[in-house]
Write a protein that holds these residues in place. Structure first.
Motif, PDB file in Angstrom:
ATOM      1  N   ALA A 433      44.827  88.723  26.527  1.00 59.57           N
ATOM      2  CA  ALA A 433      45.364  88.204  27.785  1.00 59.57           C
ATOM      3  C   ALA A 433      46.708  88.852  28.096  1.00 59.57           C
ATOM      4  CB  ALA A 433      45.508  86.694  27.719  1.00 59.57           C
ATOM      5  N   ILE A 434      46.858  89.291  29.344  1.00 65.66           N
ATOM      6  CA  ILE A 434      48.096  89.879  29.835  1.00 65.66           C
ATOM      7  C   ILE A 434      48.723  88.903  30.832  1.00 65.66           C
ATOM      8  CG2 ILE A 434      49.133  91.861  30.998  1.00 65.66           C
ATOM      9  CD1 ILE A 434      47.877  92.497  28.281  1.00 65.66           C
ATOM     10  N   VAL A 435      50.060  88.823  30.834  1.00 64.87           N
ATOM     11  CA  VAL A 435      50.759  87.933  31.758  1.00 64.87           C
ATOM     12  C   VAL A 435      50.618  88.494  33.173  1.00 64.87           C
ATOM     13  CG1 VAL A 435      52.947  86.869  32.378  1.00 64.87           C
ATOM     14  CG2 VAL A 435      52.384  87.245  29.965  1.00 64.87           C
ATOM     15  N   ALA A 436      49.897  87.740  34.027  1.00 63.37           N
ATOM     16  CA  ALA A 436      49.687  88.174  35.413  1.00 63.37           C
ATOM     17  C   ALA A 436      50.800  87.685  36.331  1.00 63.37           C
ATOM     18  CB  ALA A 436      48.328  87.676  35.915  1.00 63.37           C
ATOM     19  N   SER A 437      51.309  86.491  36.067  1.00 59.47           N
ATOM     20  CA  SER A 437      52.385  85.957  36.904  1.00 59.47           C
ATOM     21  C   SER A 437      53.240  85.005  36.084  1.00 59.47           C
ATOM     22  CB  SER A 437      51.817  85.230  38.129  1.00 59.47           C
ATOM     23  OG  SER A 437      51.073  84.089  37.722  1.00 59.47           O
ATOM     24  N   ARG A 438      54.491  84.863  36.536  1.00 57.62           N
ATOM     25  CA  ARG A 438      55.435  83.998  35.842  1.00 57.62           C
ATOM     26  C   ARG A 438      56.336  83.351  36.882  1.00 57.62           C
ATOM     27  NH1 ARG A 438      60.124  86.893  32.644  1.00 57.62           N
ATOM     28  NH2 ARG A 438      60.929  86.886  34.773  1.00 57.62           N
ATOM     29  N   LYS A 439      56.353  82.012  36.893  1.00 53.95           N
ATOM     30  CA  LYS A 439      57.111  81.291  37.908  1.00 53.95           C
ATOM     31  C   LYS A 439      57.948  80.189  37.268  1.00 53.95           C
ATOM     32  CE  LYS A 439      53.600  81.900  41.536  1.00 53.95           C
ATOM     33  NZ  LYS A 439      52.698  81.178  42.476  1.00 53.95           N
ATOM     34  N   ILE A 440      59.063  79.881  37.947  1.00 54.99           N
ATOM     35  CA  ILE A 440      59.885  78.729  37.587  1.00 54.99           C
ATOM     36  C   ILE A 440      59.883  77.789  38.778  1.00 54.99           C
ATOM     37  CG2 ILE A 440      62.168  77.919  36.909  1.00 54.99           C
ATOM     38  CD1 ILE A 440      62.726  80.657  35.747  1.00 54.99           C
ATOM     39  N   GLU A 441      59.442  76.562  38.565  1.00 56.42           N
ATOM     40  CA  GLU A 441      59.386  75.582  39.641  1.00 56.42           C
ATOM     41  C   GLU A 441      60.319  74.413  39.340  1.00 56.42           C
ATOM     42  OE1 GLU A 441      55.379  74.356  40.253  1.00 56.42           O
ATOM     43  OE2 GLU A 441      54.720  76.304  41.038  1.00 56.42           O
ATOM     44  N   GLY A 442      60.969  73.905  40.362  1.00 57.57           N
ATOM     45  CA  GLY A 442      61.834  72.732  40.213  1.00 57.57           C
ATOM     46  C   GLY A 442      63.287  73.063  39.950  1.00 57.57           C
ATOM     47  N   ALA A 443      63.633  74.362  39.851  1.00 54.58           N
ATOM     48  CA  ALA A 443      65.022  74.754  39.601  1.00 54.58           C
ATOM     49  C   ALA A 443      65.770  74.793  40.926  1.00 54.58           C
ATOM     50  CB  ALA A 443      65.075  76.106  38.904  1.00 54.58           C
ATOM     51  N   ALA A 444      66.212  73.635  41.382  1.00 55.65           N
ATOM     52  CA  ALA A 444      66.815  73.543  42.710  1.00 55.65           C
ATOM     53  C   ALA A 444      68.284  73.934  42.721  1.00 55.65           C
ATOM     54  CB  ALA A 444      66.658  72.121  43.248  1.00 55.65           C
TER      55      ALA A 444
END
Length: 641
Positions: A433-444
């Protein structure tokens, strides 16, 4: 009491009195809140650190008078435990309101001493008390200390001990000198020994003899407990492995002595029948295992597993160790059968299915290896080590993208010779498996760029679940070090149906941000608060940081002045988002003495002379309360000529 101006502000509610001077009706009292403060003074009935008072007062010239500020001020001052009462007086004036903070000093214990005939070390006596030097003086605690010291002396056999306390209050310094006078009286002797329980097949006298418990000896609880341990060890050595002896009480007798009371359990005698190993050796190894646990079948099973692993470490891979437990009315018979079997060495370690990772790389992850040098690397096969090796290989695959890897149980087969083994580890790698996407949510609130720098999992690189979890931990640590003490971070990933790509999301719940509020120091009697404050690594108003709290704890410990340090942040004030930090210390003894004797050898001197010498020294680690160290050492040689 004189008035002194306050030139600074700070942040606490035990008592609050707001007095309106002049002809102002009580109904107008709420009208004072909101008015601008034009002056702030304080009065005190004893010496105080003016700079620290100013730091802890939240009322400042130019700011409005509020109920919250007055309450915070009182809480802060009370938290230092240096004041018995704090009152705030507000007087309306033409341009606003004038505030006076009235401080009433509390007495602190200083010094704490013990006089008289002391059968115990002073440090041991201090541990018996619920307070120490620097504590807030409370007469009830001093009175309770009398009983605590008497009980401690009774434990050592001083049944007629008398303890009195003398308290001297110094109104000039508000120090409360507490001196305990000890008169231990005669030490009680062991009058008789009582065993609560069935001692058969032994007599009480026989058990007492093996515990070295003798009548008419001076009583001491530590010796009495040591006697119980000696009896238990003797019983275990003689095959009563279920036996236990514990001191449960010490009863005074009519003739002024003490009767130690022991709870005793003998149980059945445990006999060992062995094949392939000496019974005495088994008994000794079982006794070593019994420390801290009871004799039961689980303990025998642990022994069997340990024995088999020990034999495998010596090359007996197929060794067999079996046990059987037989219960009789008076005895328990444990039969241990050991069959070492032939000696084996590993000829080869192979892998199947490892198309993406070389065998050389996998071998580097393993403890299990083939025979190379007989004395250094004999190549013995041990099941536990092989299991650990399989876990290490699985971990390597999973942390490098093969999250679905499967490793079957290794196959153990005979090699080219009868005493050789071939170990084969079957591997089913699966897709990477290869990292396709990386997100940070909630860091306001945190800066996105700073958070992205923390993440080690990169898009386009093999997916590492362990690193993703570590990234989540590091994100939370970043928040905790920048004021968000309540932040939690969870990482989630989704694999595509063919398990070749991973979409990674870090979900952040920031919570409320908090800042450093007031720093409240207590417990220091010799050390100046200002010097202690110099070792703190934060400033009021900065975002709260756990790292700075740890660094401050380390700085205080390195000073070598305190025996106990506790730093405790309070809850954040919802209105100001500030958290007060309480630093409570307990100072050690500043004066240290060093002395000793020795010999120095001078081989080049006439007759190879060896001269004795005396060594002495004195040191003080808190000069003038500034945590300064001073010491003096000397050596005096005594020449034989």
């Amino acid at each position: 009491m004189r008035r002194f101006p306050l030139l600074a502000t700070v942040a606490g509610l035990f008592a609050l009195t707001v007095r309106l001077m002049g002809q102002v009706p009580e109904s107008t009292l709420p009208a004072l809140y909101g008015r601008e403060i034009v002056s702030v003074f304080y009065t005190s009935d004893g010496p105080v650190d003016a700079s620290r008072i100013a730091d802890l007062v939240e009322l400042a010239v130019g700011k409005p008078l509020t109920e919250e500020a007055t309450g915070d001020t009182i809480r802060n001052l009370f938290a230092t435990r240096r004041f018995a009462d704090v009152q705030i007086e507000a007087e309306p004036v033409e341009s606003g309101v004038s505030v006076i903070v009235h401080l009433f000093r509390a007495y602190q214990v200083k010094p704490l001493k013990f006089t008289g005939r002391l059968p115990l070390a002073r440090e041991e006596l201090r541990r018996a008390l619920s307070f120490g030097e620097g504590s807030l003086f409370q007469q009830s605690e001093v009175d309770d200390g009398i009983g605590a010291l008497q009980r401690r002396l009774e434990q050592e056999g001083f049944l007629q001990a008398r303890v009195t306390a003398r308290v001297t209050l110094d109104p000039a310094t508000f120090d409360a000198s507490v001196v305990y006078l000890l008169d231990p009286g005669p030490r009680a002797r062991v009058a008789r020994i009582f065993f609560d329980g069935d001692t058969k097949p032994f007599t009480p006298d026989e058990l007492a003899r093996h515990g070295k418990l003798k009548l008419r000896n001076n009583y001491s609880e530590s010796k009495a407990r040591a006697g119980a341990s000696k009896i238990t060890q003797w019983l275990h050595k003689n095959s009563w492995l279920r036996a236990s002896v514990d001191l449960i009480a010490a009863q005074p007798t009519d003739d002024g002595g003490i009767m130690p009371v022991y709870r005793v359990t003998i149980g059945k005698k445990v006999l060992f029948e062995t094949k392939g190993v000496k019974a005495s050796r088994v008994l000794g190894e079982i006794r070593d295992l019994i420390e801290g646990q009871d004799f039961d079948e689980d303990l025998i099973l642990e022994y069997v597993q340990n024995k088999r692993e020990a034999l495998q470490n010596k090359g007996h891979y197929k060794a067999k160790v079996d046990y059987r437990i037989t219960e009789q009315p008076d005895t328990t018979t444990v039969t241990i059968t050991v069959d070492d079997g032939p000696h084996f060495e590993i000829e080869q370690v192979d892998f199947t299915g490892n198309g993406s990772v070389s065998s050389k790389k996998l071998l580097s992850l393993m403890v299990t290896h083939r025979r190379t040098f007989p004395l250094i690397a004999p190549g013995h096969l041990v099941d536990r080590e092989l299991d650990d090796d399989v876990s290490a290989i699985r971990g390597y695959y999973q942390t490098n993208g093969w999250v679905s890897v499967k490793i079957e149980r290794p196959r153990i087969e005979e090699g080219s010779k009868t005493n050789r083994l071939v170990v084969t580890i079957p591997i089913e790698e699966g897709p990477r498996a290869i990292v396709a996407s990386r997100k940070i949510e909630g860091a306001a609130h945190a800066e996105e760029g700073e958070l992205q720098k923390i993440l080690k999992v990169k898009v386009g690189e093999p997916f590492n679940p362990d690193q993703a979890r570590l990234d989540a931990y590091n994100l939370a640590a970043y928040y905790h070090d920048h004021g968000w003490r309540e932040t939690s971070v969870k990482q989630e990933f989704t694999l595509t149906p063919d398990r070749t790509a991973a979409d990674l999301i870090y979900r952040v719940e920031e919570g409320m941000r908090s800042f450093f509020g007031k720093t409240i120091v207590r417990g220091n009697t010799r050390t100046r608060t200002s010097k202690l404050m110099q070792l703190t690594t934060w400033k009021e108003g900065e975002p709260y940081s756990e790292t700075k709290v740890v660094d401050t704890q380390r700085n205080l410990a390195r000073a070598g002045v305190f025996r106990r340090i506790e730093i405790k942040p309070g809850p954040a004030n919802p209105a100001t988002e500030a958290s007060n930090v309480e630093i409570e210390v307990q100072e050690g003894r500043p004066l240290s003495l060093l002395y000793g004797v020795g010999y120095q050898y001078a081989p080049d001197a006439d007759q190879n002379r060896s001269d004795p010498y005396l060594l002495g020294g004195v040191s003080y680690n808190n000069l003038f309360g500034k945590m300064l160290y001073a010491g003096l050492e000397g050596q005096l040689a005594i020449s034989g000529r």
